[in-house]
Design a protein around this motif. Structure first.
Motif, short mmCIF file in Angstrom:
data_model
loop_
_atom_site.label_atom_id
_atom_site.label_comp_id
_atom_site.label_asym_id
_atom_site.label_seq_id
_atom_site.Cartn_x
_atom_site.Cartn_y
_atom_site.Cartn_z
N TYR A 24 -13.53 -2.58 8.61
CA TYR A 24 -14.70 -2.42 9.49
C TYR A 24 -15.76 -1.54 8.81
CZ TYR A 24 -17.32 -1.89 13.83
OH TYR A 24 -18.30 -1.94 14.79
N ARG A 25 -15.32 -0.44 8.22
CA ARG A 25 -16.24 0.48 7.54
C ARG A 25 -16.95 -0.22 6.37
NH1 ARG A 25 -13.31 4.59 8.07
NH2 ARG A 25 -11.89 4.13 6.35
N ALA A 26 -16.22 -1.05 5.63
CA ALA A 26 -16.82 -1.79 4.51
C ALA A 26 -17.91 -2.73 5.00
CB ALA A 26 -15.75 -2.57 3.75
N ALA A 27 -17.67 -3.41 6.10
CA ALA A 27 -18.70 -4.30 6.65
C ALA A 27 -19.93 -3.49 7.08
CB ALA A 27 -18.14 -5.08 7.85
N VAL A 29 -20.97 -0.56 5.87
CA VAL A 29 -21.67 -0.08 4.67
C VAL A 29 -22.50 -1.21 4.04
CG1 VAL A 29 -21.29 0.67 2.28
CG2 VAL A 29 -20.10 1.81 4.16
N GLN A 30 -21.98 -2.42 4.10
CA GLN A 30 -22.66 -3.59 3.52
C GLN A 30 -23.70 -4.19 4.47
OE1 GLN A 30 -19.35 -6.17 2.71
NE2 GLN A 30 -18.64 -4.95 0.99
N HIS A 31 -23.83 -3.63 5.66
CA HIS A 31 -24.72 -4.19 6.70
C HIS A 31 -24.42 -5.67 6.90
CE1 HIS A 31 -26.97 -0.48 6.82
NE2 HIS A 31 -27.01 -0.50 5.51
N ALA A 32 -23.13 -5.95 7.06
CA ALA A 32 -22.64 -7.32 7.22
C ALA A 32 -21.89 -7.45 8.54
CB ALA A 32 -21.70 -7.67 6.06
N VAL A 33 -21.84 -8.66 9.06
CA VAL A 33 -21.03 -8.94 10.24
C VAL A 33 -19.56 -8.69 9.89
CG1 VAL A 33 -20.21 -10.81 11.75
CG2 VAL A 33 -22.65 -10.60 11.22
N PHE A 34 -18.88 -7.91 10.73
CA PHE A 34 -17.44 -7.69 10.54
C PHE A 34 -16.67 -8.88 11.08
CE2 PHE A 34 -13.48 -6.79 12.74
CZ PHE A 34 -12.70 -6.40 11.68
N VAL A 35 -15.68 -9.30 10.33
CA VAL A 35 -14.74 -10.31 10.81
C VAL A 35 -13.39 -10.00 10.18
CG1 VAL A 35 -15.26 -12.00 9.01
CG2 VAL A 35 -14.37 -12.77 11.19
N ASP A 49 -17.65 -8.74 14.90
CA ASP A 49 -18.57 -7.76 15.46
C ASP A 49 -19.88 -7.78 14.66
OD1 ASP A 49 -19.89 -5.54 16.47
OD2 ASP A 49 -18.14 -4.23 16.34
N ALA A 50 -20.97 -8.10 15.35
CA ALA A 50 -22.28 -8.15 14.69
C ALA A 50 -22.94 -6.79 14.61
CB ALA A 50 -23.19 -9.13 15.43
N LEU A 51 -22.44 -5.79 15.31
CA LEU A 51 -23.06 -4.45 15.25
C LEU A 51 -23.04 -3.86 13.85
CD1 LEU A 51 -21.85 -2.71 18.54
CD2 LEU A 51 -24.15 -3.48 17.95
N THR A 52 -22.02 -4.19 13.07
CA THR A 52 -21.91 -3.65 11.72
C THR A 52 -23.04 -4.14 10.81
OG1 THR A 52 -20.40 -5.44 11.19
CG2 THR A 52 -19.41 -3.33 11.79
N ALA A 53 -23.69 -5.23 11.18
CA ALA A 53 -24.77 -5.77 10.35
C ALA A 53 -26.06 -4.96 10.48
CB ALA A 53 -25.03 -7.23 10.71
N HIS A 110 -17.74 -15.98 12.20
CA HIS A 110 -18.56 -15.32 11.18
C HIS A 110 -19.80 -16.15 10.89
CE1 HIS A 110 -19.48 -14.18 6.92
NE2 HIS A 110 -19.36 -12.98 7.45
N ALA A 111 -19.61 -17.44 10.62
CA ALA A 111 -20.75 -18.32 10.33
C ALA A 111 -21.70 -18.38 11.52
CB ALA A 111 -20.25 -19.72 9.96
N ALA A 112 -21.14 -18.50 12.72
CA ALA A 112 -21.98 -18.57 13.93
C ALA A 112 -22.83 -17.33 14.09
CB ALA A 112 -21.11 -18.78 15.16
N LEU A 113 -22.26 -16.16 13.82
CA LEU A 113 -23.02 -14.92 13.97
C LEU A 113 -24.11 -14.77 12.92
CD1 LEU A 113 -20.16 -12.54 15.13
CD2 LEU A 113 -22.01 -13.54 16.50
N TYR A 114 -24.08 -15.65 11.92
CA TYR A 114 -25.19 -15.75 10.96
C TYR A 114 -26.05 -16.98 11.23
CZ TYR A 114 -23.72 -11.86 8.03
OH TYR A 114 -23.43 -10.60 7.56
#
Length: 137
Positions: A24-27, A29-35, A49-53, A110-114
């Motif tokens: 979760y932390r890695a996502a 830091v990368q401003h990426a959607v967590f999955v 989780d899209a909050l990480t983005a 993941h794809a849907a959240l993008y």
């Protein structure tokens, strides 16, 4: 941890069973959607989780409708438990019957959240997944 491609093959979805915080932390830091997926013994959990983005990542309302419809279909088909959580930015499925299916669903979320609903349409046929959804990131 390397950022996941979009769309992401299921085999690249991280197994966060014993390392959820790190994944979760890695996502974040990368401003990426967590999955990620997690083992529940014989069953699996899918988390997205899209909050990480970050605040610049907007999940379109049509995407939310599509993901929620897919989750409802999965619960009705007993491919996920009735305690599923469907958004608006965090999605959770418990009781997925296999690791392969959990990875497929996680990759689809993941794809849907993008903004790419194609993998979701293939993973959950028959769900009312709209044609014109998108997300900005």
């Amino acid at each position: 941890m390397q950022q996941l491609p979009v769309p992401c093959p299921g085999r690249l979805i991280p197994d966060a069973t014993d390392r959820f915080d790190a994944v979760y932390r890695a996502a974040k830091v990368q401003h990426a959607v967590f999955v990620g997926i997690e083992s529940e013994g014989e069953r699996w959990t899918v988390k997205a989780d899209a909050l990480t983005a970050g605040p610049g990542h907007v999940v379109d309302g049509a995407v939310n409708v599509a993901v929620r419809a897919a989750i409802v279909r999965l619960v009705h088909a007993r491919e996920a438990g009735p305690d599923a959580f469907a958004g608006p930015v965090y999605f959770l499925l418990h009781g997925v019957p296999s690791e392969v299916r959990a990875r497929e669903l996680a990759a689809a979320f993941h794809a849907a959240l993008y903004g790419d609903l194609g993998p979701l349409r293939r993973a959950v046929p028959g769900a009312d997944v709209g044609q014109d959804a998108g997300a900005a990131g």
